[in-house]
Design a protein around this motif. Structure first.
Motif, PDB file in Angstrom:
ATOM      1  N   LEU A 175     103.598   0.506  29.385  1.00 24.03           N
ATOM      2  CA  LEU A 175     103.526   0.459  27.925  1.00 24.03           C
ATOM      3  C   LEU A 175     102.708  -0.732  27.437  1.00 24.03           C
ATOM      4  CD1 LEU A 175     107.123   1.539  26.834  1.00 24.03           C
ATOM      5  CD2 LEU A 175     105.108   2.950  27.245  1.00 24.03           C
ATOM      6  N   TYR A 176     102.810  -1.847  28.127  1.00 24.92           N
ATOM      7  CA  TYR A 176     102.002  -3.014  27.780  1.00 24.92           C
ATOM      8  C   TYR A 176     100.518  -2.665  27.862  1.00 24.92           C
ATOM      9  CZ  TYR A 176      99.676  -7.533  28.272  1.00 24.92           C
ATOM     10  OH  TYR A 176      98.820  -8.595  28.130  1.00 24.92           O
ATOM     11  N   HIS A 177     100.119  -1.997  28.948  1.00 23.22           N
ATOM     12  CA  HIS A 177      98.708  -1.643  29.117  1.00 23.22           C
ATOM     13  C   HIS A 177      98.292  -0.527  28.155  1.00 23.22           C
ATOM     14  CE1 HIS A 177      97.577  -4.243  32.427  1.00 23.22           C
ATOM     15  NE2 HIS A 177      98.758  -4.013  32.975  1.00 23.22           N
ATOM     16  N   GLU A 178      99.219   0.367  27.813  1.00 22.22           N
ATOM     17  CA  GLU A 178      98.889   1.408  26.836  1.00 22.22           C
ATOM     18  C   GLU A 178      98.516   0.774  25.505  1.00 22.22           C
ATOM     19  OE1 GLU A 178     101.014   5.070  24.396  1.00 22.22           O
ATOM     20  OE2 GLU A 178     101.848   4.488  26.335  1.00 22.22           O
ATOM     21  N   VAL A 179      99.322  -0.181  25.052  1.00 22.64           N
ATOM     22  CA  VAL A 179      99.037  -0.870  23.792  1.00 22.64           C
ATOM     23  C   VAL A 179      97.752  -1.688  23.912  1.00 22.64           C
ATOM     24  CG1 VAL A 179      99.868  -2.558  22.119  1.00 22.64           C
ATOM     25  CG2 VAL A 179     101.461  -0.963  23.161  1.00 22.64           C
ATOM     26  N   LYS A 180      97.584  -2.357  25.033  1.00 27.30           N
ATOM     27  CA  LYS A 180      96.387  -3.176  25.257  1.00 27.30           C
ATOM     28  C   LYS A 180      95.123  -2.310  25.176  1.00 27.30           C
ATOM     29  CE  LYS A 180      94.458  -6.419  28.716  1.00 27.30           C
ATOM     30  NZ  LYS A 180      93.267  -5.710  29.185  1.00 27.30           N
ATOM     31  N   ASN A 181      95.129  -1.163  25.838  1.00 29.74           N
ATOM     32  CA  ASN A 181      93.969  -0.270  25.825  1.00 29.74           C
ATOM     33  C   ASN A 181      93.662   0.219  24.414  1.00 29.74           C
ATOM     34  OD1 ASN A 181      94.122  -0.549  28.603  1.00 29.74           O
ATOM     35  ND2 ASN A 181      95.023   1.468  28.955  1.00 29.74           N
ATOM     36  N   PHE A 182      94.716   0.591  23.686  1.00 33.96           N
ATOM     37  CA  PHE A 182      94.555   1.114  22.335  1.00 33.96           C
ATOM     38  C   PHE A 182      94.079   0.014  21.381  1.00 33.96           C
ATOM     39  CE2 PHE A 182      96.430   2.691  18.245  1.00 33.96           C
ATOM     40  CZ  PHE A 182      95.646   3.831  18.141  1.00 33.96           C
ATOM     41  N   THR A 183      94.658  -1.167  21.517  1.00 28.31           N
ATOM     42  CA  THR A 183      94.305  -2.297  20.652  1.00 28.31           C
ATOM     43  C   THR A 183      92.856  -2.729  20.852  1.00 28.31           C
ATOM     44  OG1 THR A 183      96.585  -3.112  20.644  1.00 28.31           O
ATOM     45  CG2 THR A 183      94.851  -4.696  20.088  1.00 28.31           C
ATOM     46  N   GLU A 184      92.446  -2.860  22.108  1.00 31.87           N
ATOM     47  CA  GLU A 184      91.078  -3.290  22.395  1.00 31.87           C
ATOM     48  C   GLU A 184      90.056  -2.258  21.930  1.00 31.87           C
ATOM     49  OE1 GLU A 184      90.697  -4.256  26.518  1.00 31.87           O
ATOM     50  OE2 GLU A 184      92.035  -5.998  26.387  1.00 31.87           O
ATOM     51  N   SER A 185      90.447  -0.991  21.906  1.00 29.69           N
ATOM     52  CA  SER A 185      89.513   0.066  21.495  1.00 29.69           C
ATOM     53  C   SER A 185      89.416   0.206  19.984  1.00 29.69           C
ATOM     54  CB  SER A 185      89.942   1.409  22.106  1.00 29.69           C
ATOM     55  OG  SER A 185      89.979   1.339  23.514  1.00 29.69           O
ATOM     56  N   THR A 186      90.514  -0.026  19.279  1.00 30.04           N
ATOM     57  CA  THR A 186      90.557   0.223  17.833  1.00 30.04           C
ATOM     58  C   THR A 186      90.597  -1.062  17.001  1.00 30.04           C
ATOM     59  OG1 THR A 186      92.968   0.405  17.927  1.00 30.04           O
ATOM     60  CG2 THR A 186      91.707   2.445  18.143  1.00 30.04           C
ATOM     61  N   ASN A 187      90.674  -2.205  17.676  1.00 29.34           N
ATOM     62  CA  ASN A 187      90.671  -3.511  16.986  1.00 29.34           C
ATOM     63  C   ASN A 187      91.825  -3.684  16.015  1.00 29.34           C
ATOM     64  OD1 ASN A 187      88.200  -4.380  18.239  1.00 29.34           O
ATOM     65  ND2 ASN A 187      87.097  -3.000  16.852  1.00 29.34           N
ATOM     66  N   ILE A 188      93.022  -3.281  16.441  1.00 29.17           N
ATOM     67  CA  ILE A 188      94.217  -3.532  15.632  1.00 29.17           C
ATOM     68  C   ILE A 188      94.536  -5.021  15.674  1.00 29.17           C
ATOM     69  CG2 ILE A 188      96.695  -3.088  15.419  1.00 29.17           C
ATOM     70  CD1 ILE A 188      96.216  -0.338  16.610  1.00 29.17           C
ATOM     71  N   THR A 189      94.907  -5.582  14.517  1.00 29.07           N
ATOM     72  CA  THR A 189      95.264  -7.002  14.440  1.00 29.07           C
ATOM     73  C   THR A 189      96.560  -7.170  13.652  1.00 29.07           C
ATOM     74  OG1 THR A 189      94.172  -7.515  12.339  1.00 29.07           O
ATOM     75  CG2 THR A 189      92.785  -7.513  14.332  1.00 29.07           C
ATOM     76  N   SER A 190      97.003  -8.409  13.547  1.00 32.33           N
ATOM     77  CA  SER A 190      98.217  -8.715  12.784  1.00 32.33           C
ATOM     78  C   SER A 190      98.030  -8.450  11.288  1.00 32.33           C
ATOM     79  CB  SER A 190      98.625 -10.170  13.013  1.00 32.33           C
ATOM     80  OG  SER A 190      97.587 -11.038  12.574  1.00 32.33           O
ATOM     81  N   ALA A 191      96.795  -8.292  10.854  1.00 27.81           N
ATOM     82  CA  ALA A 191      96.530  -8.039   9.429  1.00 27.81           C
ATOM     83  C   ALA A 191      96.737  -6.578   9.056  1.00 27.81           C
ATOM     84  CB  ALA A 191      95.099  -8.458   9.080  1.00 27.81           C
ATOM     85  N   ASP A 192      96.945  -5.709  10.044  1.00 23.78           N
ATOM     86  CA  ASP A 192      97.059  -4.276   9.779  1.00 23.78           C
ATOM     87  C   ASP A 192      98.467  -3.873   9.358  1.00 23.78           C
ATOM     88  OD1 ASP A 192      94.450  -3.086  10.234  1.00 23.78           O
ATOM     89  OD2 ASP A 192      94.663  -3.732  12.310  1.00 23.78           O
TER      90      ASP A 192
END
Length: 513
Positions: A175-192
C-alpha cells in the motif's frame, strides 16, 4: 510503513484538517488520537498482529480511523460492503478467519447474528455505542517510536471465474508503494482536497481517496451518508448530485476520483444550475470503460476532461491518462504509473508488437503475492513477479495502454461491479431452478441492468416473484436481478459454451423488479 508515514504527516501538519464530513472537521492530531484510542481498545480486547478485523462501515470518519487503528496494531483490515446480506457477510467473516468486527449501530444486529452462528470467539466493537470517538482525547504530540512494519495489513476480495470472491492480501509495503506510485504520477500534495464519493471498502476508494489523501497530508472530504428515521439508507446518486457539486465548490475540491455512472449523473446537471467546479485539477474515472458519450457530456458541461485510470484489486492503480491533448486519446488509460511495468503478451506469453492486442500483465511493488489458499490459481496468474490480469489491451507507439476487452465477464450496475457467476450460484441453489445465466443489459442511464435467464425445473411451479424473494434473502440489493426471463433452454454453442450475447436481447416472458 503506513503508520510510520502517518506519524510523519501528523508531526508536520497537526492542526491541518485530515477529514471533513458534513460539519465535522478532524485535524491530523485528532485523527491520530482517535486511532490510538481505538487501537488501544482493540488491543485490550486481545486483538494484535496478524489478527483480521472486519470493517463493516459506510463511508465515514469512523472507517478511516478503524483502518488506521488496525494498521497501528500490525493487524489486518477487511473492509466489507455494509449493504451485503447475512450470508454474504458470513462468507467473508469465515473465509478470512476474522477475530473482530468493527461496525456501527446499523451493522450491529446482523453482526451479532453472524457471530452467534460461528463456533469461535469474535469480538464486536460497535463504535457509536461506545465512547471511542466521543471521549475527550489528549492532544499531546507524538513521542512514541514508530517502528517500520512491512507485513500484512489488508484483505480485499476480487471476483473471478469461480463465482466465489477470492481473498487478496496486501502488505503495508504494497500500500505504501501504491500511494507512492500514484502520488509521483499525479503530483498530489498536502495542498489538495480529495472528494470521496466512491466506496472506501473498494480498492478505488481505499487507495485513490483515503490513502492518497492521508499519506500525503491532504484533506479527505467524505460525502456524508443519508439517514432516514435514524438509519443510514442508500439512495440513487442523482439525489446526491446537488450536494456533490456544492461540496466541490465549498470545500475547494482539487481531485475527484469517480466511476462512469457518477460522472454521467454529474454531467446531466441541468443547464440552468449555476455551478463552478473549475478548481478541479484532476477528475478521473475507474472501475469500467468511460464511454465517449460521458466524456463528451462532462467536458461540455464543465469544461473539464475526465481521465481514465486503470487498476485492479490485486495491483491497485496501474495506469492513468494525463495527456494534455486528451480529446484525441480519451479512450486510453494512459501510461503506466511511475515504478510500474506493463507488458502486452500473446498466448505463448511473448510480448506482442505495438498496436497488437494481447493480455495485459503487470509488475510492481504494490502487487499482491497472490490469492489466499489458491496455490493452483496463483501458479496460473502470478508468474515471475508478473500478474496476468485477464484483461485484453494494446499499446500505441509511445506506450499508452488501451483496454480492448476482458477474459472475464463483469456487470457494471449503478457504480458497482458485479460478478454474474456469484448470482448464478445463488439462483441454481433454488430447488425450482434447473439452469441460470446472468447477463448485463444496457440501462436507461450509464451502466447496466442485471438480467437473469432461468430454465425452471417445472415452469408451472416456478414463479418469478418467488425467485426475487429468494435473491433478496441472499444477495445485496444491487446484485438482485432487475429482469427475470424464463426459457426452455439456454442457448449454447456446439461445444456447449453458453452464448451470453444471445441472452441480452429478445426478452420472452420477463418480470421487472
Amino acid at each position: 510503513m503506513l503508520k510510520q508515514r502517518l506519524a510523519e504527516v501528523v508531526k508536520k501538519y497537526p492542526d491541518k484538517t485530515a477529514i471533513a464530513y458534513d460539519q465535522l472537521r478532524i485535524s491530523y492530531q485528532q485523527f491520530y488520537n482517535y486511532i490510538t484510542h481505538l487501537s488501544n481498545h482493540l488491543s485490550t480486547a486481545g486483538i494484535g498482529q496478524g489478527d483480521c478485523i472486519a470493517l463493516i462501515l459506510p463511508n465515514s470518519p469512523e472507517f478511516a480511523i478503524a483502518f488506521y487503528a488496525t494498521a497501528k496494531l500490525n493487524a489486518i483490515a477487511l473492509p466489507i460492503n455494509p449493504l451485503l446480506k447475512e450470508d454474504e457477510l458470513k462468507y467473508y467473516i469465515i473465509d478470512s478467519n476474522t477475530s473482530a468486527i468493527v461496525t456501527n449501530s446499523d451493522g450491529a444486529e446482523i453482526s451479532r447474528k453472524i457471530i452467534s452462528k460461528i463456533d469461535r470467539k469474535i469480538e464486536l466493537i460497535v463504535l457509536d455505542e461506545t465512547d471511542i470517538l466521543t471521549k475527550e482525547l489528549d492532544n499531546s504530540t507524538i513521542t512514541e517510536s514508530i517502528p517500520t512494519f512491512i507485513g500484512d495489513v489488508l484483505y480485499q476480495y476480487s471476483s473471478g471465474s469461480t463465482g466465489r470472491p477470492k481473498r487478496v492480501c496486501k502488505t503495508q509495503s504494497n500500500l505504501y508503494h501504491e500511494v507512492k506510485n500514484f502520488t509521483e504520477s499525479t503530483n498530489i500534495t498536502s495542498a489538495d482536497n480529495i472528494l470521496c464519493v466512491v466506496p472506501l471498502y473498494h480498492a478505488h476508494g481505499l487507495g485513490n481517496c483515503l490513502l492518497a489523501a492521508i499519506q500525503n497530508g491532504a484533506t479527505l472530504v467524505i460525502l456524508e451518508q443519508v439517514s432516514h428515521q435514524g438509519k443510514i439508507i442508500e439512495v440513487p446518486f442523482v439525489f446526491r448530485r446537488a450536494r456533490v457539486l456544492e461540496l466541490i465548490e465549498k470545500e475547494n475540491i482539487t481531485i475527484l476520483p469517480a466511476v462512469p455512472y457518477i460522472l454521467n449523473t454529474l454531467a446531466e446537471t441541468p443547464n440552468d444550475t449555476q455551478i463552478d467546479i473549475s478548481i478541479l485539477k484532476l477528475c478521473f474515472s475507474a472501475g469500467n470503460f468511460l464511454s465517449k458519450d460521458i466524456f463528451d457530456k462532462f467536458l461540455q458541461r464543465f469544461g473539464i476532461p475526465v481521465r481514465q485510470l486503470y487498476g485492479c484489486t490485486e495491483a491497485g492503480a496501474i495506469a492513468i491518462n494525463l495527456d494534455e491533448n486528451i480529446k484525441n486519446t480519451y479512450t486510453s488509460v494512459g501510461l503506466p504509473l511511475k515504478n510500474i511495468d506493463i507488458k502486452i503478451i500473446d498466448d505463448a506469453e511473448k510480448e506482442v508488437p505495438t498496436g497488437s492486442i494481447g493480455e495485459i500483465i503487470v509488475k510492481s511493488q504494490a502487487l499482491t503475492e497472490g490469492y489466499c489458499n489458491k496455490p493452483e490459481l496463483n501458479r496460473q496468474v502470478f508468474k515471475d513477479d508478473w500478474f496476468f490480469t485477464g484483461d485484453l489491451g494494446k499499446k500505441d507507439e509511445i506506450g499508452r495502454i488501451y483496454i480492448t476487452g476482458r477474459k472475464q465477464i463483469f456487470i457494471d450496475t449503478g457504480g458497482y461491479k458485479v460478478d454474474p457467476l456469484e448470482i448464478e450460484n445463488i439462483l441454481i441453489s433454488h430447488d425450482r431452478v434447473k439452469e441460470a445465466v446472468v447477463v448485463g443489459i444496457k440501462g436507461s442511464y450509464a451502466g447496466e441492468v442485471i438480467k437473469a435467464v432461468i430454465v425452471p425445473q417445472n415452469r408451472d411451479i416456478c414463479d418469478a416473484k418467488d425467485i426475487l424473494a429468494y435473491c433478496q434473502e441472499k444477495l445485496a440489493d444491487f446484485k438482485i436481478p432487475k429482469i427475470i426471463e424464463f426459457r426452455d433452454e439456454i442457448p449454447k454453442s456446439p461445444l456447449g459454451k453458453i452464448l451470453r450475447k444471445n441472452l441480452i436481447d429478445n426478452l420472452s416472458e420477463t418480470i421487472r423488479s
